[in-house]
Scaffold this active site. Sequence first.
Site, PDB file in Angstrom:
ATOM      1  N   HIS A 105       6.924   1.338  -8.691  1.00 32.70           N
ATOM      2  CA  HIS A 105       7.364   0.711  -7.437  1.00 32.70           C
ATOM      3  C   HIS A 105       8.646  -0.086  -7.667  1.00 32.70           C
ATOM      4  O   HIS A 105       8.696  -1.300  -7.489  1.00 32.70           O
ATOM      5  CB  HIS A 105       6.272  -0.197  -6.900  1.00 32.70           C
TER       6      HIS A 105
ATOM      7  N   SER B 205       1.575   5.559  -7.661  1.00 29.86           N
ATOM      8  CA  SER B 205       0.803   4.521  -6.983  1.00 29.86           C
ATOM      9  C   SER B 205      -0.680   4.913  -6.971  1.00 29.86           C
ATOM     10  O   SER B 205      -1.241   5.285  -7.995  1.00 29.86           O
ATOM     11  CB  SER B 205       1.364   4.302  -5.567  1.00 29.86           C
TER      12      SER B 205
ATOM     13  N   GLU C  89       2.156   0.499 -14.660  1.00 27.85           N
ATOM     14  CA  GLU C  89       2.883  -0.249 -13.638  1.00 27.85           C
ATOM     15  C   GLU C  89       1.899  -0.591 -12.539  1.00 27.85           C
ATOM     16  O   GLU C  89       0.749  -0.148 -12.549  1.00 27.85           O
ATOM     17  CB  GLU C  89       4.061   0.568 -13.092  1.00 27.85           C
TER      18      GLU C  89
END
Length: 315
Positions: free
Chosen positions: A285, A123, A220
Amino acid sequence: MTTAPRAVTALTRPSRLRPGDRVAVVAPSGPVAADRLETGVGILRGWGLEPVVAAHVLDVHPRIGHLAGTDEARARDLQEAWCDPSVSAVICARGGYGAQRIVDLLDWAAIRAAGPKVFVGYSDVTALHEAFAVRAGLVTLHGPMAATTTFLTDAPTQESLRATLFAPESVHTLGLSAARPLVPGRARGITLGGCVSLLAADLGTPHARPSARGGLLLLEDTGEEPYRLDRILTQLLRSGWLEGVAGIGLGSWAQCGPYEQVRAVLADRLGGFGVPVVEEMGFGHSPTALTMPLGVPAVLDAEAGALTLDVPALI
């Protein structure tokens, strides 16, 4: 006449973990829930590790509630953990936002001097993955964090990280059964990547990676609507950062809108490079988040939906 940026190169691999190793848990980004942290630390302890929670992990910034404590405190926790010779790995508690704010507060000369260690997160932690790659030359692990729901509840996610940490030679081919080609082909390169919004945010900053040339780019994100993903990818395209990329692996796009709309943007912005692109590989995620090593040579096979490592992530 301008010369093309140097291709991405393989990085130094840290040592694998062994039972009894001390691992530091830090919070470089958002606030951490105490109950989730306790559960995650228990899982690490159950693997035979000795988790050490950094001093400011449960802090909340006094004025900016989306940060786990002040920038200085978060940076100090990471710096002290890395430079502690008794610590073999540093695992982030969660992402969110804030890692980008501390990158330039870290003493990178001291980090390099402390030698290679395992670093795990994803992230917002993408900003630190890039910094460890460019400023310390180290392989890192894009993997689950100690106080996140996926790590606490999903057995395959836990096993992917555990195997990578303790028996990296057993983690040879990565990708879930749902993975499929968006663009067919097969390519060899060096893995890099993470949250695409953080990669775009790194452009133009001090010590930023000049290019993904020669890389197998793993992308991502979460919470970015299709038009925002379009903007982010277009910025990477216009900057020239994606020129020469060898292949692209795509993970999850949680809360980014209907996947067919997301897929259309990805195909439009990434499909013109003439390199293999694999979608739904199962990192980031997602309900199952595979641990993806960054900085190692590998082969991306779109038809097989797999990333095959040339060498183990850790030595």
